[in-house]
Design a protein around this motif. Structure first.
Motif, PDB file in Angstrom:
ATOM      1  N   ALA A 107      71.373  58.006  22.937  1.00  0.00           N
ATOM      2  CA  ALA A 107      70.811  57.594  21.646  1.00  0.00           C
ATOM      3  C   ALA A 107      70.983  56.097  21.437  1.00  0.00           C
ATOM      4  O   ALA A 107      70.048  55.394  21.035  1.00  0.00           O
ATOM      5  CB  ALA A 107      71.482  58.367  20.512  1.00  0.00           C
ATOM      6  N   VAL A 108      72.183  55.585  21.743  1.00  0.00           N
ATOM      7  CA  VAL A 108      72.451  54.164  21.549  1.00  0.00           C
ATOM      8  C   VAL A 108      71.509  53.323  22.399  1.00  0.00           C
ATOM      9  O   VAL A 108      70.919  52.347  21.930  1.00  0.00           O
ATOM     10  CB  VAL A 108      73.918  53.846  21.913  1.00  0.00           C
ATOM     11  N   ASN A 109      71.332  53.725  23.647  1.00  0.00           N
ATOM     12  CA  ASN A 109      70.509  52.915  24.535  1.00  0.00           C
ATOM     13  C   ASN A 109      69.032  52.996  24.187  1.00  0.00           C
ATOM     14  O   ASN A 109      68.313  52.014  24.322  1.00  0.00           O
ATOM     15  CB  ASN A 109      70.753  53.300  25.991  1.00  0.00           C
ATOM     16  N   ILE A 110      68.577  54.151  23.729  1.00  0.00           N
ATOM     17  CA  ILE A 110      67.169  54.238  23.336  1.00  0.00           C
ATOM     18  C   ILE A 110      66.921  53.373  22.105  1.00  0.00           C
ATOM     19  O   ILE A 110      65.969  52.600  22.049  1.00  0.00           O
ATOM     20  CB  ILE A 110      66.764  55.707  23.084  1.00  0.00           C
ATOM     21  N   LEU A 111      67.831  53.472  21.131  1.00  0.00           N
ATOM     22  CA  LEU A 111      67.693  52.634  19.934  1.00  0.00           C
ATOM     23  C   LEU A 111      67.706  51.149  20.301  1.00  0.00           C
ATOM     24  O   LEU A 111      66.854  50.376  19.869  1.00  0.00           O
ATOM     25  CB  LEU A 111      68.822  52.925  18.944  1.00  0.00           C
ATOM     26  N   GLY A 112      68.685  50.775  21.128  1.00  0.00           N
ATOM     27  CA  GLY A 112      68.812  49.375  21.530  1.00  0.00           C
ATOM     28  C   GLY A 112      67.598  48.907  22.299  1.00  0.00           C
ATOM     29  O   GLY A 112      67.088  47.806  22.082  1.00  0.00           O
ATOM     30  N   LEU A 113      67.107  49.781  23.183  1.00  0.00           N
ATOM     31  CA  LEU A 113      65.972  49.411  24.019  1.00  0.00           C
ATOM     32  C   LEU A 113      64.718  49.205  23.177  1.00  0.00           C
ATOM     33  O   LEU A 113      64.018  48.202  23.316  1.00  0.00           O
ATOM     34  CB  LEU A 113      65.744  50.499  25.064  1.00  0.00           C
ATOM     35  N   VAL A 114      64.460  50.126  22.275  1.00  0.00           N
ATOM     36  CA  VAL A 114      63.227  50.039  21.486  1.00  0.00           C
ATOM     37  C   VAL A 114      63.299  48.852  20.518  1.00  0.00           C
ATOM     38  O   VAL A 114      62.413  47.991  20.495  1.00  0.00           O
ATOM     39  CB  VAL A 114      62.980  51.356  20.723  1.00  0.00           C
ATOM     40  N   ILE A 115      64.391  48.787  19.741  1.00  0.00           N
ATOM     41  CA  ILE A 115      64.474  47.716  18.739  1.00  0.00           C
ATOM     42  C   ILE A 115      64.699  46.359  19.407  1.00  0.00           C
ATOM     43  O   ILE A 115      63.961  45.398  19.159  1.00  0.00           O
ATOM     44  CB  ILE A 115      65.613  48.006  17.729  1.00  0.00           C
ATOM     45  N   GLY A 116      65.692  46.296  20.274  1.00  0.00           N
ATOM     46  CA  GLY A 116      65.993  45.035  20.948  1.00  0.00           C
ATOM     47  C   GLY A 116      64.840  44.583  21.825  1.00  0.00           C
ATOM     48  O   GLY A 116      64.482  43.400  21.844  1.00  0.00           O
ATOM     49  N   ALA A 175      71.593  42.390  23.433  1.00  0.00           N
ATOM     50  CA  ALA A 175      71.567  42.396  24.894  1.00  0.00           C
ATOM     51  C   ALA A 175      70.177  42.768  25.404  1.00  0.00           C
ATOM     52  O   ALA A 175      69.619  42.097  26.271  1.00  0.00           O
ATOM     53  CB  ALA A 175      72.618  43.366  25.418  1.00  0.00           C
ATOM     54  N   PHE A 176      69.609  43.840  24.835  1.00  0.00           N
ATOM     55  CA  PHE A 176      68.268  44.248  25.251  1.00  0.00           C
ATOM     56  C   PHE A 176      67.244  43.164  24.900  1.00  0.00           C
ATOM     57  O   PHE A 176      66.321  42.898  25.664  1.00  0.00           O
ATOM     58  CB  PHE A 176      67.878  45.566  24.576  1.00  0.00           C
ATOM     59  N   ALA A 177      67.427  42.536  23.735  1.00  0.00           N
ATOM     60  CA  ALA A 177      66.478  41.505  23.310  1.00  0.00           C
ATOM     61  C   ALA A 177      66.452  40.355  24.303  1.00  0.00           C
ATOM     62  O   ALA A 177      65.400  39.830  24.643  1.00  0.00           O
ATOM     63  CB  ALA A 177      66.836  41.011  21.918  1.00  0.00           C
ATOM     64  N   ARG A 178      67.625  39.973  24.791  1.00  0.00           N
ATOM     65  CA  ARG A 178      67.683  38.866  25.732  1.00  0.00           C
ATOM     66  C   ARG A 178      66.965  39.203  27.035  1.00  0.00           C
ATOM     67  O   ARG A 178      66.235  38.389  27.594  1.00  0.00           O
ATOM     68  CB  ARG A 178      69.135  38.495  26.032  1.00  0.00           C
ATOM     69  N   VAL A 179      67.209  40.425  27.513  1.00  0.00           N
ATOM     70  CA  VAL A 179      66.552  40.846  28.753  1.00  0.00           C
ATOM     71  C   VAL A 179      65.038  40.830  28.560  1.00  0.00           C
ATOM     72  O   VAL A 179      64.295  40.289  29.388  1.00  0.00           O
ATOM     73  CB  VAL A 179      67.025  42.256  29.168  1.00  0.00           C
ATOM     74  N   ALA A 180      64.569  41.406  27.437  1.00  0.00           N
ATOM     75  CA  ALA A 180      63.132  41.480  27.186  1.00  0.00           C
ATOM     76  C   ALA A 180      62.531  40.090  27.062  1.00  0.00           C
ATOM     77  O   ALA A 180      61.468  39.802  27.614  1.00  0.00           O
ATOM     78  CB  ALA A 180      62.872  42.284  25.918  1.00  0.00           C
ATOM     79  N   ARG A 181      63.238  39.209  26.359  1.00  0.00           N
ATOM     80  CA  ARG A 181      62.703  37.876  26.130  1.00  0.00           C
ATOM     81  C   ARG A 181      62.531  37.117  27.439  1.00  0.00           C
ATOM     82  O   ARG A 181      61.499  36.504  27.685  1.00  0.00           O
ATOM     83  CB  ARG A 181      63.622  37.107  25.191  1.00  0.00           C
ATOM     84  N   SER A 182      63.574  37.155  28.284  1.00  0.00           N
ATOM     85  CA  SER A 182      63.456  36.384  29.521  1.00  0.00           C
ATOM     86  C   SER A 182      62.369  36.970  30.417  1.00  0.00           C
ATOM     87  O   SER A 182      61.668  36.244  31.108  1.00  0.00           O
ATOM     88  CB  SER A 182      64.804  36.313  30.243  1.00  0.00           C
ATOM     89  N   ALA A 183      62.186  38.296  30.365  1.00  0.00           N
ATOM     90  CA  ALA A 183      61.127  38.914  31.162  1.00  0.00           C
ATOM     91  C   ALA A 183      59.759  38.472  30.651  1.00  0.00           C
ATOM     92  O   ALA A 183      58.860  38.139  31.434  1.00  0.00           O
ATOM     93  CB  ALA A 183      61.249  40.429  31.104  1.00  0.00           C
ATOM     94  N   VAL A 184      59.606  38.435  29.326  1.00  0.00           N
ATOM     95  CA  VAL A 184      58.321  38.033  28.746  1.00  0.00           C
ATOM     96  C   VAL A 184      58.021  36.574  29.047  1.00  0.00           C
ATOM     97  O   VAL A 184      56.888  36.198  29.357  1.00  0.00           O
ATOM     98  CB  VAL A 184      58.317  38.298  27.226  1.00  0.00           C
ATOM     99  N   LEU A 185      59.058  35.734  28.992  1.00  0.00           N
ATOM    100  CA  LEU A 185      58.837  34.310  29.271  1.00  0.00           C
ATOM    101  C   LEU A 185      58.301  34.116  30.685  1.00  0.00           C
ATOM    102  O   LEU A 185      57.452  33.273  30.930  1.00  0.00           O
ATOM    103  CB  LEU A 185      60.149  33.534  29.098  1.00  0.00           C
ATOM    104  N   ARG A 186      58.811  34.931  31.609  1.00  0.00           N
ATOM    105  CA  ARG A 186      58.311  34.847  32.987  1.00  0.00           C
ATOM    106  C   ARG A 186      56.868  35.324  33.067  1.00  0.00           C
ATOM    107  O   ARG A 186      56.037  34.723  33.725  1.00  0.00           O
ATOM    108  CB  ARG A 186      59.185  35.698  33.919  1.00  0.00           C
TER     109      ARG A 186
END
Lengths: 297, 345
Positions: A107-116, A175-186
């Motif tokens: 649950a924690v990871n799904i929430l973090g993944l979707v929102i972050g 943490a998830f937001a950072r991963v997503a952001r750097s992926a999007v920047l690429r």
């Protein structure tokens, strides 16, 4: 470089860095797909054992044991791993405790993944002031000693599964937001993005149809490592009596009660510790392996 | 990203990350310091506001806690007024902030002691714990990573990989109990719990601190080993300076230690700095297990008694350590890396 991007990680637990992914290259060459399938199989085993085991093996209830049957050794009749000081079946507690650990981690990871993930992707895609604003707010969350606040909230609201999930999810978002952001920047610089943009694709469609499928693998990989981290933190909360409330079992509170009689009955600590170690190890191995794969080197 | 088409009088860095502020100020190191300090302020403000807000959401306060279940609502209201708990949150926050800036973190609601006194008692314990943990992890990680990277795929490399993978998957509270079981219960070499102040002898103090700091230091050791080993192998395989040094006939150990390690140490410093924040949070549970009178133990007690003044102080300390560690890492970069020192980028 003056500005160092912090490695994406929850505020506690093993931190991860890209250089580590490089370390995984050799393993991939040597083991082929095995490096993915063995931990995945192990996870499947743990999940099946925890969720179906108690019914299939018709184990006794994890709570309300007979005090007359306390502290039985392993392999005693009816109790494969013996019983704890309250006369509860240890195997049953172990498997039922695993259920809550796995639910919470999922649950924690799904929430973090979707929102972050959404926040990070948006931040990276839109850029400019919105990006700065979102990232600064997340910086605050990263600097925040999350375990401390989780403890305070858990204590105040009364320990429960839902509270634990919300508290932990909150702090997994950056943490998830950072991963997503750097992926999007690429991705933003990729030709297909320019092509889609030139074709007049609206922003929401760019995000959901073009960016989301491309950053999902990285987020899910990070989520695997996150599973391990959350299982450990949840155990810590339960260990301190602020997670899953007694007498319901959890790996953390089993370790905590076992600690009281560590020298007399060390097995009370050993079993939940082994369960924690095996589960976290499997998620970490799977995550590492997937990451080495996605980093595409 | 292209540089903006201005006609500057001062040489302009082409790096878009260098802000206008830093262009006008003098030394590159100085402007970096100023910039990072300015960035740290809003982060600290954010952390304190967030804590205040979350703590205010929690039902029940210290007044109710202190008076117990028997108290009448009038008694509670009176004590709330005495403690200043009846003020709105914004007012309380601003009052607190005013004190905090001048170093006055308020008085503990429960013991009435100044929080700064309590912190002065407890910070050294946590500080020593963290310091020893870092020491243990780095003293072990650097040689192990060098050995592993010297022969990638060799026996040392494989052993270190297996050990560090295991070490990264074990929870520190589990590790702590295993250490107690082996070294205190079975072998009886070290005390299981308790704290001995430094005044009672260095050895007695260290004896009490070895197991707790090892429980924190071992996972760190695993993490640093993996990180450093990966970075070293990369340097050795991909960097041209390594090829050059080798071609000049420099021995493989010499290249590894004098060239590759010097560069990898930058990455290691970053990771160590970033870890500090997470690490100090991890001391809470270890201090609880080993009954060490540090910040973590204080925090747990304060949470139980709803002593939010103390909780707030502990959170600020933890966050401050994380922010300052980040700052120091950046500054170390500036000092160590000639490219930043001379502002060439």
């Amino acid at each position: 470089m003056a500005v160092v991007e912090p490695a994406p990680s929850f505020a506690i637990g093993p931190e991860i860095d890209e250089a580590e992914a490089k370390a995984g290259i050799r393993g991939r060459r040597r083991g082929g797909n095995l490096g993915t399938w063995i931990p995945a199989g192990l996870i499947a085993f743990v999940v099946i054992a925890c969720f179906l085991g108690p019914t299939l093996l018709s184990l006794p209830s994890p709570v309300g044991g007979n005090i007359l049957e306390s502290n039985q050794p392993a392999f005693s009749p009816g109790h494969f791993l013996g019983t704890d000081p309250n006369g509860n079946d240890i195997l049953s507690r172990l498997l039922n405790g695993g259920q809550s650990s796995l639910w919470i981690a999922l649950a924690v990871n799904i929430l973090g993944l979707v929102i972050g993930g959404t926040l990070g992707a948006l931040s990276g895609y839109v850029g400019g002031v919105a990006d700065t604003l979102i990232m600064r707010v997340l910086d605050v969350l990263i600097a925040f000693p999350s375990l401390v606040l989780t403890l305070a909230v858990a204590q105040a609201l009364g320990p429960s599964m839902t509270n634990t999930i919300f508290a932990l999810a909150f702090f997994s978002i950056p943490a998830f937001a950072r991963v997503a952001r750097s992926a999007v920047l690429r991705l933003r610089e990729m030709p297909f993005m320019a092509a889609a943009k030139l074709a007049g694709t609206p922003a929401w469609r760019m995000l959901f149809k073009h960016l989301a499928p491309n950053i999902a693998p990285q987020l899910i990989t990070f989520g695997m490592l996150g599973m391990g981290i959350v299982i450990i933190i949840e155990g810590a909360l339960s260990f301190l009596g602020l997670g899953i409330p007694d007498p319901a079992p959890s790996w953390g509170n089993m370790v905590a009660t076992g600690q009281l009689s560590l020298s007399a009955t060390p097995m009370l600590v050993v079993w939940p510790s082994v369960a924690l170690l095996v589960t976290v190890l499997a998620f970490n191995l799977l995550g590492e392996n997937l990451r080495a794969r996605w980093s595409g080197r | 990203m292209t540089a903006t088409a201005t006609t500057p009088r001062v040489p302009v860095s082409r790096d878009p990350r260098v802000s206008r502020l830093t262009r006008v100020t003098g030394s590159p190191v100085l402007r970096l310091i100023v910039k990072r300090l300015l960035m740290a302020v809003p982060i600290m403000l954010g952390v304190t506001i967030l804590t205040f807000w979350v703590l205010s959401l929690i039902p029940g306060n210290a007044a109710e806690q202190l008076l117990g279940a028997e108290a009448t609502p009038e008694d509670v209201a009176l004590l709330e007024r005495q403690l200043g708990l009846d003020q709105p949150g914004v007012v309380r926050y601003l009052e607190w902030l005013q004190g905090a800036v001048t170093g006055d973190l308020g008085n503990s609601i429960v013991s009435r002691q100044p929080v700064s006194d309590v912190l002065a008692d407890r910070l050294p314990v946590t500080g020593e714990l963290v310091l020893l943990a870092f020491l243990i992890s780095l003293v072990l990680a650097i040689p192990v990573a060098l050995l592993a990277a010297h022969k990638p795929g060799g026996i040392m490399d494989r052993i270190s990989m297996v050990v560090s993978t295991l070490g990264l998957s074990v929870a520190n509270y589990v590790l702590a109990l295993i250490l107690v079981l082996v070294f205190a219960v079975t072998l009886g070499w070290l005390p299981a719990i308790g704290y001995v102040p430094l005044e009672d002898g260095l050895w007695a103090n260290l004896e009490a601190m070895i197991l707790p700091s090892a429980a924190i230091g071992f996972p760190l050791f695993c993490f640093y080993t993996r990180f450093l080993r990966g970075d070293l192998v990369d340097q050795m395989q991909q960097e041209e300076y390594v090829t050059t040094a080798r071609a000049k006939g420099v021995g493989s150990w010499s290249v590894l230690i004098k060239h590759a390690f010097r560069n990898s140490s930058f990455g290691l410093i970053t990771v160590v700095g970033l870890n500090l924040g997470a690490l100090i949070g991890g001391t809470v549970i270890i201090e609880q297990i080993f009954a060490l009178p540090g910040i973590g133990q204080m925090l747990l007690q304060a949470i139980n008694t709803r002593d939010f003044v103390v909780v707030q102080a502990a959170v600020v300390i933890f966050a401050l350590v994380a922010v300052v560690a980040n700052l120091v890492v950046d500054l170390l970069y500036a000092v160590l890396d000639p490219r930043i020192r001379y502002g060439s980028r």
